[in-house]
Design a protein around this motif. Structure first.
Motif, PDB file in Angstrom:
ATOM      1  N   TRP A  11      39.460  25.907  38.925  1.00 44.32           N
ATOM      2  CA  TRP A  11      39.673  26.048  40.366  1.00 44.32           C
ATOM      3  C   TRP A  11      39.939  24.699  41.018  1.00 44.32           C
ATOM      4  CZ3 TRP A  11      40.056  30.307  43.490  1.00 44.32           C
ATOM      5  CH2 TRP A  11      39.970  30.096  44.873  1.00 44.32           C
ATOM      6  N   GLU A  12      39.104  23.690  40.705  1.00 46.37           N
ATOM      7  CA  GLU A  12      39.225  22.388  41.369  1.00 46.37           C
ATOM      8  C   GLU A  12      40.536  21.693  41.030  1.00 46.37           C
ATOM      9  OE1 GLU A  12      36.584  23.480  39.898  1.00 46.37           O
ATOM     10  OE2 GLU A  12      34.999  23.472  41.408  1.00 46.37           O
ATOM     11  N   ALA A  13      41.139  22.033  39.906  1.00 45.37           N
ATOM     12  CA  ALA A  13      42.410  21.390  39.530  1.00 45.37           C
ATOM     13  C   ALA A  13      43.575  21.886  40.364  1.00 45.37           C
ATOM     14  CB  ALA A  13      42.706  21.648  38.053  1.00 45.37           C
ATOM     15  N   ALA A  14      43.377  22.988  41.088  1.00 44.50           N
ATOM     16  CA  ALA A  14      44.393  23.536  41.993  1.00 44.50           C
ATOM     17  C   ALA A  14      45.720  23.787  41.280  1.00 44.50           C
ATOM     18  CB  ALA A  14      44.589  22.613  43.204  1.00 44.50           C
ATOM     19  N   GLY A  15      45.621  24.270  40.038  1.00 42.51           N
ATOM     20  CA  GLY A  15      46.828  24.549  39.283  1.00 42.51           C
ATOM     21  C   GLY A  15      47.201  26.023  39.328  1.00 42.51           C
ATOM     22  N   GLU A  16      48.002  26.453  38.323  1.00 48.29           N
ATOM     23  CA  GLU A  16      48.482  27.828  38.317  1.00 48.29           C
ATOM     24  C   GLU A  16      47.343  28.828  38.085  1.00 48.29           C
ATOM     25  OE1 GLU A  16      49.936  27.745  33.613  1.00 48.29           O
ATOM     26  OE2 GLU A  16      51.366  28.165  35.229  1.00 48.29           O
ATOM     27  N   GLU A  17      46.253  28.410  37.398  1.00 49.71           N
ATOM     28  CA  GLU A  17      45.124  29.318  37.219  1.00 49.71           C
ATOM     29  C   GLU A  17      44.501  29.672  38.568  1.00 49.71           C
ATOM     30  OE1 GLU A  17      45.441  26.490  35.629  1.00 49.71           O
ATOM     31  OE2 GLU A  17      45.490  26.876  33.452  1.00 49.71           O
TER      32      GLU A  17
ATOM     33  N   ARG B 184      28.904  29.207  39.612  1.00 53.55           N
ATOM     34  CA  ARG B 184      30.121  28.918  40.361  1.00 53.55           C
ATOM     35  C   ARG B 184      30.264  29.860  41.560  1.00 53.55           C
ATOM     36  NH1 ARG B 184      33.036  25.386  37.511  1.00 53.55           N
ATOM     37  NH2 ARG B 184      34.909  25.744  38.767  1.00 53.55           N
ATOM     38  N   GLN B 185      29.132  30.165  42.181  1.00 53.59           N
ATOM     39  CA  GLN B 185      29.172  31.061  43.330  1.00 53.59           C
ATOM     40  C   GLN B 185      29.815  30.420  44.551  1.00 53.59           C
ATOM     41  OE1 GLN B 185      25.572  33.379  44.080  1.00 53.59           O
ATOM     42  NE2 GLN B 185      24.812  32.915  42.034  1.00 53.59           N
ATOM     43  N   HIS B 186      30.052  29.105  44.509  1.00 53.52           N
ATOM     44  CA  HIS B 186      30.697  28.427  45.644  1.00 53.52           C
ATOM     45  C   HIS B 186      32.199  28.667  45.665  1.00 53.52           C
ATOM     46  CE1 HIS B 186      31.056  25.757  42.178  1.00 53.52           C
ATOM     47  NE2 HIS B 186      32.096  25.179  42.782  1.00 53.52           N
ATOM     48  N   ILE B 187      32.747  29.215  44.567  1.00 49.97           N
ATOM     49  CA  ILE B 187      34.197  29.434  44.485  1.00 49.97           C
ATOM     50  C   ILE B 187      34.531  30.793  45.103  1.00 49.97           C
ATOM     51  CG2 ILE B 187      36.114  29.852  42.898  1.00 49.97           C
ATOM     52  CD1 ILE B 187      34.865  27.867  40.998  1.00 49.97           C
ATOM     53  N   PRO B 188      35.387  30.828  46.111  1.00 49.69           N
ATOM     54  CA  PRO B 188      35.755  32.106  46.743  1.00 49.69           C
ATOM     55  C   PRO B 188      36.821  32.843  45.937  1.00 49.69           C
ATOM     56  CG  PRO B 188      36.884  30.320  47.860  1.00 49.69           C
ATOM     57  CD  PRO B 188      36.004  29.672  46.821  1.00 49.69           C
ATOM     58  N   GLY B 189      36.502  33.079  44.654  1.00 46.28           N
ATOM     59  CA  GLY B 189      37.483  33.680  43.766  1.00 46.28           C
ATOM     60  C   GLY B 189      37.283  35.170  43.588  1.00 46.28           C
ATOM     61  N   LEU B 190      37.847  35.695  42.492  1.00 44.15           N
ATOM     62  CA  LEU B 190      37.832  37.130  42.253  1.00 44.15           C
ATOM     63  C   LEU B 190      36.421  37.659  42.006  1.00 44.15           C
ATOM     64  CD1 LEU B 190      39.494  39.714  41.857  1.00 44.15           C
ATOM     65  CD2 LEU B 190      39.716  39.107  39.439  1.00 44.15           C
ATOM     66  N   VAL B 191      35.603  36.922  41.266  1.00 40.27           N
ATOM     67  CA  VAL B 191      34.241  37.389  40.971  1.00 40.27           C
ATOM     68  C   VAL B 191      33.440  37.546  42.251  1.00 40.27           C
ATOM     69  CG1 VAL B 191      32.071  36.793  39.832  1.00 40.27           C
ATOM     70  CG2 VAL B 191      34.244  36.438  38.638  1.00 40.27           C
ATOM     71  N   GLN B 192      33.552  36.577  43.145  1.00 38.18           N
ATOM     72  CA  GLN B 192      32.811  36.664  44.407  1.00 38.18           C
ATOM     73  C   GLN B 192      33.290  37.835  45.249  1.00 38.18           C
ATOM     74  OE1 GLN B 192      30.119  34.795  45.360  1.00 38.18           O
ATOM     75  NE2 GLN B 192      30.282  34.214  43.214  1.00 38.18           N
ATOM     76  N   ALA B 193      34.583  38.121  45.211  1.00 39.15           N
ATOM     77  CA  ALA B 193      35.112  39.248  45.991  1.00 39.15           C
ATOM     78  C   ALA B 193      34.622  40.583  45.437  1.00 39.15           C
ATOM     79  CB  ALA B 193      36.639  39.205  45.995  1.00 39.15           C
ATOM     80  N   VAL B 194      34.613  40.702  44.113  1.00 40.51           N
ATOM     81  CA  VAL B 194      34.236  41.970  43.486  1.00 40.51           C
ATOM     82  C   VAL B 194      32.741  42.230  43.599  1.00 40.51           C
ATOM     83  CG1 VAL B 194      34.152  43.216  41.287  1.00 40.51           C
ATOM     84  CG2 VAL B 194      36.217  41.968  41.938  1.00 40.51           C
ATOM     85  N   ARG B 195      31.927  41.185  43.465  1.00 41.05           N
ATOM     86  CA  ARG B 195      30.475  41.392  43.473  1.00 41.05           C
ATOM     87  C   ARG B 195      29.958  41.851  44.832  1.00 41.05           C
ATOM     88  NH1 ARG B 195      27.472  35.684  44.286  1.00 41.05           N
ATOM     89  NH2 ARG B 195      25.702  37.115  44.383  1.00 41.05           N
ATOM     90  N   ARG B 196      30.745  41.700  45.898  1.00 41.47           N
ATOM     91  CA  ARG B 196      30.296  42.161  47.214  1.00 41.47           C
ATOM     92  C   ARG B 196      30.101  43.676  47.247  1.00 41.47           C
ATOM     93  NH1 ARG B 196      34.822  38.955  49.298  1.00 41.47           N
ATOM     94  NH2 ARG B 196      34.124  36.807  49.616  1.00 41.47           N
ATOM     95  N   GLY B 197      30.821  44.381  46.399  1.00 44.01           N
ATOM     96  CA  GLY B 197      30.672  45.837  46.354  1.00 44.01           C
ATOM     97  C   GLY B 197      29.398  46.296  45.677  1.00 44.01           C
ATOM     98  N   ARG B 198      28.698  45.378  45.002  1.00 43.56           N
ATOM     99  CA  ARG B 198      27.435  45.679  44.327  1.00 43.56           C
ATOM    100  C   ARG B 198      27.566  46.883  43.395  1.00 43.56           C
ATOM    101  NH1 ARG B 198      22.530  44.306  48.614  1.00 43.56           N
ATOM    102  NH2 ARG B 198      23.215  42.175  49.044  1.00 43.56           N
ATOM    103  N   ARG B 199      28.640  46.857  42.634  1.00 43.39           N
ATOM    104  CA  ARG B 199      28.887  47.880  41.615  1.00 43.39           C
ATOM    105  C   ARG B 199      29.254  47.175  40.325  1.00 43.39           C
ATOM    106  NH1 ARG B 199      31.546  52.860  42.400  1.00 43.39           N
ATOM    107  NH2 ARG B 199      33.402  51.941  41.450  1.00 43.39           N
ATOM    108  N   GLY B 200      28.513  47.469  39.270  1.00 40.77           N
ATOM    109  CA  GLY B 200      28.871  46.838  38.020  1.00 40.77           C
ATOM    110  C   GLY B 200      27.828  47.020  36.943  1.00 40.77           C
TER     111      GLY B 200
END
Length: 512
Positions: A395-401, A434-450
């Motif tokens: 994430w911090e490298a701000a590349g294509e990933e 890495r909960q400080h990263i506003p990425g896909l994992v943080q978006a999905v975990r808000r639904g509290r399903r898994g």
């Protein structure tokens, strides 16, 4: 036979469980207690009840009840070493008593006979417990969850008679059965005891039985009883006689009694029922080892776990289930840094799937086909994202990933209108650190399903749940985890993928 000297008669001894309640049999080793249990199993199986009775055994003695599994009426004989199955059987019996009491209350009847008079015939259940003190001791030594089962057993004893759940238990000595438990037995049979004073303490004559009394000789109050025997105890002859009984009554049990299942170590997806559209069985729960269903279209699902916890195999198992659904997924999309290797691993479910391995491929798909709903009013799509933590690490490298993760995160908010189910798998340690990263994992975990695979105590925070300190089944090992959905948690064993060869073999056997 029961002897009545005052009347100079000998007549059959009939145990009326419906009227007199449960039966407690006390006697020293070799007195014939286990043979009585075997005789009772045959007697109730060969009876003439309208609803064929069921038999379950809890063998905490020397394994003498195992031979009864030849009878179709016997659902299971569970030995003391199988602790999880012992507890599961107690829960099954407790639920049976509770459900039957509720059914009787709804119809305004007092017992099973009155329920049958209303046209509802349910089978009586006979529970054979060899060495009751050992069973109770096992409950006391295993923490609060196991101690709860001792209370369930007391409830079964107190309320089981009217519900048609009848217990016959043995004890090798006078002590060892707590007074509240002993009081729940309406009948007591005393065989020969080691200590002569025990007869007086048990309220029976002390001059009838002695060390030379034959096996099966007992006292029912002041009357002498000789217990019948199947014959051939401890020899192949008894097994042959049980086989003969089983053959005679086989037509009364076309499907046999319900077994006491074991929590699996591996759960191939073919062992689960075919889904109805997106209602997929993600695994089996620990209580009754029954399938647990989750609607994939209801919201994104997060799967976390460490190395070799079964993350990828669970994702592919879901893909195979989605392909087996009555309304199967029209498209399966596999995304991840190792998606191509996974797709070529020989596991089924990915035939014709869209496989996206590079971040550039992901971004292009999200802007193209992924931005449109599948063709067809009922069509739906399943998207599986595996090992997303490897891209979030950059994430911090701000590349294509990072651009791919950001695109996936924005796209995940539009799933409702795309008829698309999303399942994301990630490493549990990465997700926590890495909960400080506003990425896909943080978006999905808000639904509290898994599903939290082999979770540590801190992993529960990822889905707003608490990992239990203790559970009926262990929470470690590949595929074992905690399902979080709808504000509730379940210990489950998750489904796993099968190789193409395994699937074709299963279907060739007629399995689904």
């Amino acid at each position: 036979m029961i002897d009545s000297p005052s009347q100079q008669t000998q007549e059959p001894w009939l145990v009326d469980f419906a009227r007199s309640g449960h039966l407690l049999v006390l006697g020293s080793s070799g007195a014939g207690k286990t043979e009585l249990l075997r005789t009772l199993a045959v007697a109730v199986t060969a009876g003439a009840d309208v609803a064929p009775p069921l038999v379950y055994g809890l063998d905490c003695g020397g394994g003498g009840l195992a031979v009864l599994t030849r009878l179709p009426s016997v659902g299971a004989v569970v030995v003391e070493a199988q602790r999880e199955r012992v507890l599961r059987l107690v829960r099954m019996l407790h639920r049976t008593v509770t459900d039957r009491n509720a059914a009787m209350a709804s119809r305004g009847v007092a017992d099973l006979a009155a329920l049958a008079a209303t046209g509802v015939d349910v089978p009586r259940v006979h529970v054979l417990i060899d060495n009751l003190p050992a069973l109770l001791e096992s409950f006391e030594g295993g923490g609060s969850l196991r101690r709860q089962h001792a209370d369930m057993l007391v409830t079964i004893l107190q309320e089981g008679r009217r519900a048609g759940v009848h217990v016959t238990a043995t004890a090798p000595q006078r002590t060892g059965v707590p007074a509240p438990v002993a009081a729940a037995f309406g009948q007591r049979l005393v065989m020969r005891m080691t200590v002569p004073d025990d007869y007086m303490m048990l309220g029976v004559p002390g001059t009838v039985l002695d060390a030379d009394s034959p096996a099966g000789r007992a006292l029912l109050g002041s009357r002498e009883v000789q217990v019948a025997t199947i014959g051939g105890a401890g020899t192949p002859l008894q097994g042959e006689r049980l086989d003969a009984v089983a053959k005679q009554i086989a037509r009364r049990y076309p499907v046999g009694a319900t077994s006491v299942p074991v929590m699996p170590d591996r759960l191939p997806q073919s062992a689960l029922p075919a889904p109805v559209r997106d209602e997929v069985s993600v695994g089996v729960e620990e209580d009754m080892v029954a399938p647990v269903t989750l609607s994939l279209l209801e919201g994104p699902v997060l799967v976390t776990g460490r190395t070799r916890s079964g993350r990828t195999s669970h994702l592919l198992g879901l893909a195979q289930l989605a392909r087996r659904a009555q309304e199967s997924a029209s498209d399966v999309v596999l995304i991840g840094p190792r998606a191509a290797a996974t797709a070529s691993s020989g596991l089924g479910g990915l035939e014709g799937a869209t496989v996206l391995t590079t971040p550039a491929e992901v971004v292009a798909w999200l802007a193209g086909p992924g931005a449109q709903a599948p063709a067809g009013e009922r069509a739906w799509r399943l998207v599986l994202v595996d090992d997303v933590h490897e891209w979030e690490r950059a994430w911090e490298a701000a590349g294509e990933e990072r651009r791919a993760v950001e695109a996936l995160t924005a796209w995940s908010a539009t799933l409702g209108g795309l008829r698309t189910a999303l399942v994301v798998a990630t490493d549990a340690d990465d997700a926590r650190t890495r909960q400080h990263i506003p990425g896909l994992v943080q978006a999905v975990r808000r639904g509290r399903r898994g599903v939290l695979l082999s979770p540590e105590m801190g992993d529960g925070a990822l889905l707003g749940a608490q990992v239990p300190m203790s559970s009926h089944e262990v929470l470690t090992g590949p595929g074992r985890g905690l399902l979080v959905a709808g504000g509730r948690t379940h210990v489950i064993h998750t489904t796993t993928a099968e190789a193409v060869m395994e699937q074709s073999t299963s279907h060739g056997r007629g399995e689904s």
